[in-house]
Design a protein around this motif. Structure first.
Motif, short mmCIF file in Angstrom:
data_model
loop_
_atom_site.label_atom_id
_atom_site.label_comp_id
_atom_site.label_asym_id
_atom_site.label_seq_id
_atom_site.Cartn_x
_atom_site.Cartn_y
_atom_site.Cartn_z
N LEU A 135 39.45 -18.90 0.43
CA LEU A 135 38.69 -19.51 -0.96
C LEU A 135 38.29 -18.37 -1.79
O LEU A 135 38.49 -18.67 -3.29
CB LEU A 135 37.47 -20.18 -0.37
CG LEU A 135 36.31 -20.57 -1.26
CD1 LEU A 135 36.87 -21.88 -1.63
CD2 LEU A 135 35.04 -20.86 -0.66
N LEU A 136 37.78 -17.40 -1.45
CA LEU A 136 37.24 -16.14 -2.28
C LEU A 136 38.48 -15.37 -3.08
O LEU A 136 38.28 -15.02 -4.04
CB LEU A 136 36.33 -15.31 -1.62
CG LEU A 136 35.42 -15.96 -1.12
CD1 LEU A 136 34.15 -15.00 -0.28
CD2 LEU A 136 34.19 -16.67 -2.28
N ASN A 137 39.69 -15.17 -2.21
CA ASN A 137 40.69 -14.18 -2.95
C ASN A 137 41.82 -14.96 -3.35
O ASN A 137 42.68 -14.23 -4.07
CB ASN A 137 41.02 -13.20 -1.55
CG ASN A 137 39.79 -12.47 -1.35
OD1 ASN A 137 39.10 -11.81 -2.33
ND2 ASN A 137 39.82 -12.09 0.00
N LYS A 138 42.09 -16.26 -3.07
CA LYS A 138 42.74 -17.11 -3.63
C LYS A 138 42.63 -18.26 -4.39
O LYS A 138 42.84 -18.22 -5.75
CB LYS A 138 43.86 -17.46 -2.55
CG LYS A 138 44.65 -16.35 -1.56
CD LYS A 138 45.48 -16.92 -0.75
CE LYS A 138 46.07 -15.75 0.21
NZ LYS A 138 47.01 -16.26 1.18
N LEU A 139 41.93 -19.20 -3.98
CA LEU A 139 41.63 -20.42 -4.58
C LEU A 139 40.62 -20.20 -5.84
O LEU A 139 41.01 -20.70 -7.18
CB LEU A 139 40.86 -21.38 -3.98
CG LEU A 139 40.84 -22.83 -4.41
CD1 LEU A 139 42.15 -23.47 -4.69
CD2 LEU A 139 40.18 -23.79 -3.51
N LEU A 183 41.06 -24.94 12.21
CA LEU A 183 40.16 -25.19 11.20
C LEU A 183 40.74 -26.15 9.82
O LEU A 183 41.86 -25.36 9.47
CB LEU A 183 39.30 -24.11 10.44
CG LEU A 183 38.55 -24.61 9.46
CD1 LEU A 183 37.22 -25.18 10.08
CD2 LEU A 183 37.59 -23.15 8.88
N THR A 184 40.58 -27.23 9.59
CA THR A 184 41.30 -27.77 8.70
C THR A 184 40.16 -28.20 7.56
O THR A 184 39.08 -28.80 8.09
CB THR A 184 41.85 -29.24 9.03
OG1 THR A 184 42.67 -28.79 9.89
CG2 THR A 184 42.59 -29.79 7.75
N ALA A 185 40.45 -27.72 6.37
CA ALA A 185 39.47 -28.05 5.26
C ALA A 185 39.97 -28.98 4.27
O ALA A 185 41.38 -28.75 3.84
CB ALA A 185 39.15 -26.80 4.63
N ILE A 186 39.24 -30.05 3.75
CA ILE A 186 39.60 -30.78 2.54
C ILE A 186 38.79 -30.14 1.61
O ILE A 186 37.51 -30.15 1.43
CB ILE A 186 39.40 -32.18 3.01
CG1 ILE A 186 40.05 -32.51 4.23
CG2 ILE A 186 39.69 -33.20 1.54
CD1 ILE A 186 41.57 -32.44 4.49
N GLU A 234 48.46 -21.31 3.40
CA GLU A 234 47.50 -21.98 4.22
C GLU A 234 47.42 -23.55 3.60
O GLU A 234 46.86 -24.55 4.25
CB GLU A 234 46.07 -21.24 3.79
CG GLU A 234 46.11 -20.03 4.30
CD GLU A 234 46.37 -19.16 3.14
OE1 GLU A 234 46.03 -17.86 3.15
OE2 GLU A 234 47.10 -19.56 2.16
N VAL A 235 48.00 -23.92 2.33
CA VAL A 235 47.87 -25.07 1.91
C VAL A 235 49.09 -26.12 2.53
O VAL A 235 50.12 -25.56 2.47
CB VAL A 235 48.15 -25.28 0.46
CG1 VAL A 235 47.95 -26.48 -0.30
CG2 VAL A 235 47.10 -24.30 -0.12
N VAL A 236 48.45 -27.00 3.04
CA VAL A 236 49.55 -28.32 3.63
C VAL A 236 49.75 -29.26 2.64
O VAL A 236 50.63 -30.00 2.83
CB VAL A 236 49.13 -28.39 5.37
CG1 VAL A 236 49.46 -27.53 5.93
CG2 VAL A 236 47.68 -29.22 5.20
N SER A 237 48.78 -29.43 1.91
CA SER A 237 48.79 -30.64 0.97
C SER A 237 47.81 -30.47 -0.17
O SER A 237 46.97 -29.76 -0.05
CB SER A 237 48.66 -32.13 1.56
OG SER A 237 47.42 -32.28 1.78
N VAL A 240 43.80 -23.39 8.66
CA VAL A 240 43.52 -21.95 9.04
C VAL A 240 43.26 -21.77 10.43
O VAL A 240 42.61 -22.53 11.11
CB VAL A 240 42.62 -21.31 7.87
CG1 VAL A 240 43.36 -21.20 6.52
CG2 VAL A 240 41.36 -21.96 7.91
N THR A 241 43.00 -20.36 10.90
CA THR A 241 42.80 -20.11 12.18
C THR A 241 41.25 -20.32 12.10
O THR A 241 40.54 -20.91 13.38
CB THR A 241 43.01 -18.74 12.51
OG1 THR A 241 42.39 -17.87 11.56
CG2 THR A 241 44.38 -18.47 12.77
N ASP A 242 40.39 -19.96 11.29
CA ASP A 242 38.86 -19.91 11.65
C ASP A 242 38.33 -19.96 10.01
O ASP A 242 38.85 -19.68 9.13
CB ASP A 242 38.43 -18.89 12.44
CG ASP A 242 38.86 -17.26 11.99
OD1 ASP A 242 39.09 -17.20 10.88
OD2 ASP A 242 38.92 -16.39 12.97
N MET A 243 36.86 -19.65 10.10
CA MET A 243 36.06 -19.81 8.88
C MET A 243 36.38 -18.42 8.16
O MET A 243 36.44 -18.35 7.05
CB MET A 243 34.68 -20.03 9.40
CG MET A 243 33.71 -20.07 8.05
SD MET A 243 34.21 -21.68 7.29
CE MET A 243 33.28 -22.96 8.29
#
Length: 158
Positions: free
Chosen positions: A124-128, A66-69, A94-97, A114-117
């Protein structure tokens, strides 16, 4: 800005295709003898044109499916807010760019692999969203990479 001649460009193009080339292999590909080739590569490194060499991995083979932008908005546009955000994201594997951007409602564009949702939700909830100053996130998920270049085009340079 450094001026590159045709041979420098050819060296860079070959190294971008395969950074594991030996000096002898590279010299043969660009039509130089080994010593001048080695000197040119050293010059390109010393001037900062070549900043390192890397191995490219296949994320899916490693189970990173899973790649998220993510577009991230900040509450204040102050140097300390941006510096803290930058430092915090550098510690997130997890951050590649991550790019500070303009022309959008968001301040940052972050690419996460990341591996999955479930792992994405954890990020998302615990870091970003726990980073001070983050006021909004908008996530998009990559269905398919149409173009995924790691090389910088040199043909448009003078």
């Amino acid at each position: 800005m450094i001026t590159l001649d045709r041979t420098d460009k050819r060296i860079l193009e070959e190294l971008q295709k395969d950074g594991s080339l030996s000096n002898l292999e590279l010299a043969e590909k660009v039509g130089l003898s080994p010593s001048p080739c080695s000197r040119r590569v050293k010059h390109l490194e010393d001037t900062g044109v070549i900043v390192g060499k890397a191995v490219l991995l296949n994320a899916e083979t490693l189970g990173l499916n899973l790649t998220a932008i993510i577009q991230v908005s900040m509450d204040r546009h102050t140097p300390d807010r941006f510096e803290n955000f930058d430092r915090t994201l550098e510690m997130c594997s997890e951050v590649v760019s991550c790019s500070l951007i303009t022309g959008q409602a968001a301040d940052y564009l972050v690419e996460v692999v990341v591996t999955d949702m479930a792992q994405y939700q954890e990020f998302l909830l615990n870091k970003l969203t726990t980073i001070p100053g983050v006021t909004g996130v908008h996530s998009s998920f990559v269905l398919r990479k149409v173009i995924n270049r790691t090389s910088i085009p040199l043909d448009h340079l003078k």
